[in-house]
Scaffold this active site. Structure first.
Site, PDB file in Angstrom:
ATOM      1  N   GLU A 104       2.012  -4.825 -15.084  1.00  0.00           N
ATOM      2  CA  GLU A 104       0.953  -3.894 -15.476  1.00  0.00           C
ATOM      3  C   GLU A 104       1.536  -2.660 -16.162  1.00  0.00           C
ATOM      4  O   GLU A 104       2.582  -2.132 -15.757  1.00  0.00           O
ATOM      5  CB  GLU A 104       0.182  -3.477 -14.211  1.00  0.00           C
ATOM      6  CG  GLU A 104      -0.983  -2.544 -14.439  1.00  0.00           C
ATOM      7  CD  GLU A 104      -1.723  -2.216 -13.146  1.00  0.00           C
ATOM      8  OE1 GLU A 104      -2.833  -1.664 -13.229  1.00  0.00           O
ATOM      9  OE2 GLU A 104      -1.205  -2.530 -12.048  1.00  0.00           O
TER      10      GLU A 104
ATOM     11  N   LYS B  58      -8.984  -3.885 -17.449  1.00  0.00           N
ATOM     12  CA  LYS B  58      -9.038  -4.001 -15.992  1.00  0.00           C
ATOM     13  C   LYS B  58     -10.449  -3.710 -15.502  1.00  0.00           C
ATOM     14  O   LYS B  58     -11.080  -2.723 -15.894  1.00  0.00           O
ATOM     15  CB  LYS B  58      -8.037  -3.037 -15.371  1.00  0.00           C
ATOM     16  CG  LYS B  58      -7.807  -3.200 -13.876  1.00  0.00           C
ATOM     17  CD  LYS B  58      -6.649  -2.302 -13.427  1.00  0.00           C
ATOM     18  CE  LYS B  58      -6.284  -2.503 -11.968  1.00  0.00           C
ATOM     19  NZ  LYS B  58      -5.108  -1.691 -11.588  1.00  0.00           N
TER      20      LYS B  58
ATOM     21  N   CYS C 283      -3.741  -6.596 -11.890  1.00  0.00           N
ATOM     22  CA  CYS C 283      -3.465  -6.116 -10.525  1.00  0.00           C
ATOM     23  C   CYS C 283      -4.683  -6.194  -9.602  1.00  0.00           C
ATOM     24  O   CYS C 283      -5.034  -7.252  -9.110  1.00  0.00           O
ATOM     25  CB  CYS C 283      -2.876  -4.710 -10.575  1.00  0.00           C
ATOM     26  SG  CYS C 283      -1.944  -4.277  -9.086  1.00  0.00           S
TER      27      CYS C 283
ATOM     28  N   ASP D 215      19.371  10.140  12.127  1.00  0.00           N
ATOM     29  CA  ASP D 215      18.623  10.259  10.870  1.00  0.00           C
ATOM     30  C   ASP D 215      19.543  10.535   9.687  1.00  0.00           C
ATOM     31  O   ASP D 215      19.441   9.882   8.640  1.00  0.00           O
ATOM     32  CB  ASP D 215      17.566  11.366  10.984  1.00  0.00           C
ATOM     33  CG  ASP D 215      16.516  11.066  12.032  1.00  0.00           C
ATOM     34  OD1 ASP D 215      16.162   9.880  12.189  1.00  0.00           O
ATOM     35  OD2 ASP D 215      16.054  12.006  12.697  1.00  0.00           O
TER      36      ASP D 215
END
Length: 545
Positions: free
Chosen positions: A41, A112, A148, A299
């Site tokens: 797309e 679309k 999509c 982390d």
């Protein structure tokens, strides 16, 4: 029909770079002797272009690119996404389009139909939808061209649909013999299986082959995984693309040779997604190196591993910034991690700066006892020093906070929240531990003590995260129900969670929207991330029972 799927990694706004990738894939398709090559797309512009669509020159240059691409085509056709113009008023000025190019010209275009406007999508802000669609004649057959979201609304798969239309089934009933979908379908954990099930059932229902070509790569917070697929008319998978990397597939839509749908484990998918998102954010923004604080905690350790994988060990600089409250084992863990990764490592103590700032503030603070002001002062000193290194050496500072901490505000604004990219800000703490263990599956990269020791911010003596927060298993479960599933406090309490804990956690999540609004962009890996896909007001008083 023999088709090729060009699963390419485009960059938003880099029309020249995208053109080069399109041409390379097209020439490869010609050499392979396929009838048609399909692209993702908005191939010309990259997805999502967002407010670049308001720039008239941007749209015009994308149309000029489309014309150039048409001119180089021969008998091998090209199907790709681009931004079209809508000249009908009233209506929005642009459309999300797909074009079929062949023999030097634009043979057909389609618009679309279904425009997603939820979560990270905002297409109704920009595009005018199609009012109708019809099959595209191609040789002796007819193609059903969708874009999509057009294929994400089948009533037999989705019990709660967003739209009234079902474009692929409409096209099949109108005589389409093959369905094509040019796509930019963002990834999150669990998405691959949903997508496979949906497409397989859709092809079987329509009783025609389905060709799905997805984008791959990171653009800002959003990560596209690729994973393009081709299904035959029985809904069997006959071709599957790589995930999290570019790929070029060739398939015969009439094949009856089914292949198994294969995926790596959840931790590997998460790891590869974060690496891709981090690498593309750096490269597409023009950065080459990263700096980050290494606390000795899990982390920062996971973030450092991801950075070294994405950018190369020579482009990562880890810095420990100990205070009087930092433990020796945390310093040792940070040093060993850096050695294991082979990244540059420095230690910059902050005690002198911390003492100096407290002395400066003493006439104003007076006899007030030390509290979170002094704790946060340490985090902000670290943020200042890391930003100085970022400025001096041109490295992007990575912030290392996880989703659990960001949710409840267990982070310091202008302190450990400093940075240009929040790599694991959509990864709950429990998932961070799973990822760390997966990283260590073959050898110890992250020191074992980093994973096993109780997490601590080390901003005061004997501090532990669980002094301020419930166990992360409970916090993450409440977070998932409240943020992802949008359940009320009453519903969560009725699931068996402690009432006081639920109400406290929800209160913290709501109160800390102001912090998240000022956070660095974070890579989206779950179905509901903080940031662009979750838009709650900062100044609000609504509290749900």
């Amino acid at each position: 029909m023999k088709v090729a799927l060009a699963q390419i990694n485009t960059t938003v706004g880099d029309l020249a770079g995208n053109e080069a990738k399109i041409l390379a894939a097209y020439h490869r398709a010609v050499a392979a002797g396929v009838n048609l090559v399909i692209f993702p797309e908005l191939t010309t512009t990259g997805y999502p272009p967002r407010d670049l669509l308001f720039k008239k020159n941007f749209v015009a240059q994308n149309l000029e690119l489309l014309e150039r691409l048409a001119q180089i085509t021969g008998p091998t056709a090209m199907l790709l996404g681009y931004v079209g113009e809508n000249k009908v008023r009233p209506g929005k000025p642009v459309t999300n389009c797909a074009a079929l190019l062949q023999n030097g010209r634009i043979v057909a275009t389609r618009v679309k139909t279904l425009l997603p406007t939820y979560d990270v999508f905002d297409e109704d802000r920009y595009f005018e939808p199609a009012e109708c669609n019809s099959p595209v004649p191609f040789g002796e057959t007819n193609l059903g061209v969708t874009i999509c979201e057009d294929i994400w609304n089948d009533e037999d798969f989705w019990p709660d649909r967003r739209y009234r239309r079902n474009p692929p089934i409409e096209l099949a009933l109108a005589g389409a013999k093959i369905l094509f979908n040019v796509s930019a379908s963002p990834w999150h954990l669990g998405k691959n299986k949903i997508r496979f099930d949906m497409l397989s059932k859709l092809a079987k229902k329509a009783q025609i082959p389905l060709v799905f070509c997805n984008a791959v790569g990171g653009n800002d917070e959003v990560i596209f995984d690729g994973g393009s697929m081709v299904f035959n008319a029985s809904g069997e998978l006959i071709a599957q693309g790589e995930i999290f990397k570019e790929d070029f597939l060739i398939a015969d839509t009439e094949s009856n040779v089914a292949i198994p749908f294969t995926l790596p484990c959840e931790e590997e998918k998460l790891y590869r997604a974060l690496v891709l998102g981090l690498r593309d954010y750096f490269h597409k923004c023009g950065f080459k190196s990263a700096v980050l604080g290494l606390s000795g905690g899990i982390d920062s350790a996971v973030t450092a591993v991801l950075a070294a994988e994405a950018l190369g060990q020579e482009n990562v600089h880890g810095v420990s910034l100990p205070s009087e409250f930092s433990s020796q084992h945390s310093l040792d863990d940070a040093r060993v991690l850096a050695e294991n990764l082979g990244i540059k490592y420095d230690v910059v103590p902050i005690q002198t700066a911390f003492a100096g700032m407290k002395q400066q503030l003493k006439p104003i603070f007076g006899d007030r006892a030390e509290d979170t002001a002094e704790e946060n002062l340490q985090a902000r000193i670290r943020g200042n020093l890391l930003m100085a290194l970022s400025n001096k050496f041109g490295s992007l500072l990575l912030t290392t906070g996880n989703k659990s901490e960001l949710a409840v505000g267990y982070c310091t604004l202008y302190g450990d929240m400093c940075g240009g990219l929040a790599v694991i800000s959509d990864v709950p703490k429990t998932m961070v531990y799973n990822l760390a263990r997966w990283i260590n599956r073959e050898r110890e990269i992250i020191p074992a003590s980093t994973i096993t020791k109780p997490p601590s911010a080390e901003l005061r003596p004997d501090q532990c995260d669980q002094d301020s927060l419930p166990p992360y298993e409970i916090l993450d479960a409440i977070l998932h129900e409240y943020v992802v599933n949008l359940k009320s406090s009453g519903e969560i309490i009725r699931m068996g969670f402690d009432e006081a804990t639920v109400k406290r956690i929800i209160r913290l999540i709501d109160l800390n929207e102001y912090k998240r609004r000022q956070a660095a962009p974070g890579l989206k890996v779950t179905s509901k991330a903080f940031g662009m896909g979750r838009r709650f007001p900062v100044a609000q008083r609504y509290r749900e029972a």
